[in-house]
Design an enzyme around this catalytic site. Sequence first.
Site, short mmCIF file in Angstrom:
data_model
loop_
_atom_site.label_atom_id
_atom_site.label_comp_id
_atom_site.label_asym_id
_atom_site.label_seq_id
_atom_site.Cartn_x
_atom_site.Cartn_y
_atom_site.Cartn_z
N GLU A 186 0.82 -1.22 0.00
CA GLU A 186 0.00 0.00 0.00
C GLU A 186 0.85 1.27 0.00
OE1 GLU A 186 -2.72 -0.23 3.31
OE2 GLU A 186 -4.19 -1.25 2.07
N GLU A 255 -6.90 -7.61 -0.38
CA GLU A 255 -7.44 -7.58 0.99
C GLU A 255 -8.91 -7.23 0.98
OE1 GLU A 255 -5.24 -5.14 3.79
OE2 GLU A 255 -3.32 -5.77 2.93
C1 GAL Z 1 -4.39 -2.49 5.19
C2 GAL Z 1 -3.01 -3.09 5.36
C3 GAL Z 1 -3.06 -4.36 6.18
C4 GAL Z 1 -3.87 -4.13 7.42
C5 GAL Z 1 -5.24 -3.62 7.05
C6 GAL Z 1 -6.13 -3.34 8.23
O1 GAL Z 1 -4.31 -1.17 4.83
O2 GAL Z 1 -2.44 -3.38 4.11
O3 GAL Z 1 -1.78 -4.77 6.50
O4 GAL Z 1 -3.21 -3.21 8.21
O5 GAL Z 1 -5.12 -2.42 6.37
O6 GAL Z 1 -6.30 -4.45 8.99
#
Ligand code: GAL
Length: 830
Positions: A186, A255
Amino acid sequence: MGSSSRFNCCAILFCFTFLTLNLFASATIVSHDGRAITIDGKRRVLLSGSIHYPRSTAEMWPDLIKKSKEGGLDAIETYVFWNAHEPTRRQYDFSGNLDLVRFIKTVQAEGLYVVLRIGPYVCAEWNYGGFPVWLHNMPGIELRTANDVFMNEMQNFTTLIVDMMKQENLFASQGGPIIIAQIENEYGNVMSPYGAAGKAYLDWCANMADSLHVGVPWIMCQQSDAPEPMINTCNGWYCDSFTPNSPNSPKMWTENWTGWFKSWGGKDPHRTAEDVAFSVARFFQTGGTFQNYYMYHGGTNFGRTAGGPYITTSYDYDAPLDEFGNLNQPKWGHLKQLHEVLHSMEETLTHGNISTIDYHNSVTATIYATEKGSSCFLGNANSTSDATIDLHGTEYTVPAWSVSILPDCQNVAYNTAKVKTQTSVMIKKKNQAEDEPSSLKWSWRPENTDRTVILGKGHVQTSQLLDQKAAANDASDYLWYMTSVHLKKDDPIWSRDMSLRVNGSGQILHAYVNGKYLGSQWAKYGVFSDVFEKNIKLKLGHNQISLLSSTVGLANYGPKFDLIQAGIPGPVELVGRKGDESIIKDLSAHKWSYKVGLHGLENKLYSLDSPQASKWQEHDLPTNRMMTWYKTTFKAPLGKDPVVLDMDGMGKGVAWVNGHSIGRYWPSFVAEEEGCSIEACDYRGPYDNNKCVTNCGKPTQRWYHVPRSFIENDVNTLILFEEFGGNPARVNFQTITVGSVSGSGIEGDTIELSCQGQPISAIEFASFGDPQGTTGSFVKGTCESKDALSIIQKACVGQETCKIEVSKDVLGSTNCDSSIVNTLIVEALC
Ligand code: GAL
């Protein structure tokens, strides 16, 4: 002699087998095109789930991965945790739950693929985002930007991991399970403050990764300017409107947040199964072909691994597998059914021509057509109104905020809002190996603070306030800042109204003046500065000021998060008030003495072989006493169910079971009172982490996971370091198991209930007709069938699993009038 030659012979045989296996392990060609990830020439629909190996134990991995496969996943995704593997520069640790190779091989053994997110910045609510703190302390370094010192370290660690994988033949190109690798994480979200150097760093990351020749595609998440061949991917609760930055890249979602993390003082997050399924179906409706759940199993932040600061020890995440590895039902099962349907459409989804019909009001139909057949999605993204759609002359009703999937464009195989999987309610049982929870017999000892609070003795001295990262190098949460002030009667500050003012970093502060405790302060998640101010009485002459900073994890996210101060940034001031006048004496540039850690930690009081192991006392057990160590023994809870430690009554500190740190505990930190709704959670409408929260006004985290592998068969030791003061009388061990299961369905459905390994003991509720309500509060209607209850009792009681066809033939006729759809609701006790 005989046995050793036999051993040699075996070793040779083993080597031979190993070599031949490697020679014949066929390479898998993973590539991608604008549509999908392609494995051995076949475009794939890939469903993946994040499991972070250090957030569980190696003993838990096979079961977690098996349940992931049963849940319909093709791949497991994990980050690689740099600070855990390289705690000291060039000294590596891949033991126990850090055995990355073993983890990947466990996934491979189950026949799943691996998505390896090397980072090595990972965010992940993990201490310092996965950066080792020694990195921050290297001269001339700047993190996550075009800086040679940093890039050299990043390249060193990334190469080490890639080489380790190659050596074990773990990349798909070598016949292994790793099909995708990630570099950075990110960076696009935070890049602009780094300016041109940020862009240069990004390009360097891409080139560096590419030069490692892993033979599988590389991804960069949230990186809309990712240079090819890097694929930029999406993270979020919804990614249907995402498009990759190149027509050559498939639409990938790294994600999909299945819930959210929890912070001390925060509420319990909950994202419904309906909404997660909706987001996944929308993503596949709009051309996606790879989707990963973050998290599929969240797990536990053991030891000092939680970041934030203020991330809780539990990292449950409301994921499909709960913290302990149990199925989180209905989420796990509802998604499993979705995966089956999506996999069944692999051919059309990855090759079909896509056409969309817009019915307005956020209602769309998408048709994937190949010569062999077609598949359809009917999506209704309107959050309040259901829609009736005419598709090719047939009418379909699509509930608000849902997607119907028709693998043959005729029959609805799945609707994201219709949950046909059981809901399970987990319960805690007392430790049946102990007579009573109160049978835990405690001994104790004080944390020896004399040298710090009275004498102000440390190991390092400077004339400034140091950032805790620099002074402690992350060796401990605890750092003493100590200074002294010499006051004369004619000192301008001398007055009857004096206070100590400490500008802190929002972490925990305990202040002591002249050997006496003055007070404490802490903030909460998201607050990075605070001011402690308290009246003090100083004496003429020498005064000792000792401040104990206690961090609750280091920041892990944001532009330049690595520079966020920890400990006491200052200024530290004495304020003297005379009438309307305030005189400030700034102590920041005084001589400060530092001591890292606590006396008890230094002497390893938590470990069974501590040289001081005998000095515990059984009498005068104190309660609500700060800086106190407690110790007890307990018997292993019977059975195989996961074990939790109930910390009700304790303040804040750290707990160890047989020397293993199970993490920070803080049950006295109560979750915010506001924001929990009494109305049932509505899955409709966009989710965010403030929606559908629970646990308002209760301890943020009362129960702490103690993995079975930490527990011995006979006697076990629990040691607590209590920082704030608490009462261990109610502390006890419990096991977690399924308490009850329930399901509902309409005529034509089949309800399947399972107590996950235990028999169903009774039917608590069963009604076929027009029953109503939600789990735990079902009520009968007015027209139920008289026979349903006894039929279900016969079919289910005593069985581990039972299937009930919802039909009048099976359950008897109802007296409901024809406008009512006959519904069955069953709730069974395990
Ligand atoms: C994203 C990040 C993850 C985790 C998630 C929130 O932005 O890539 O590692 O932090 O947010 O749980």
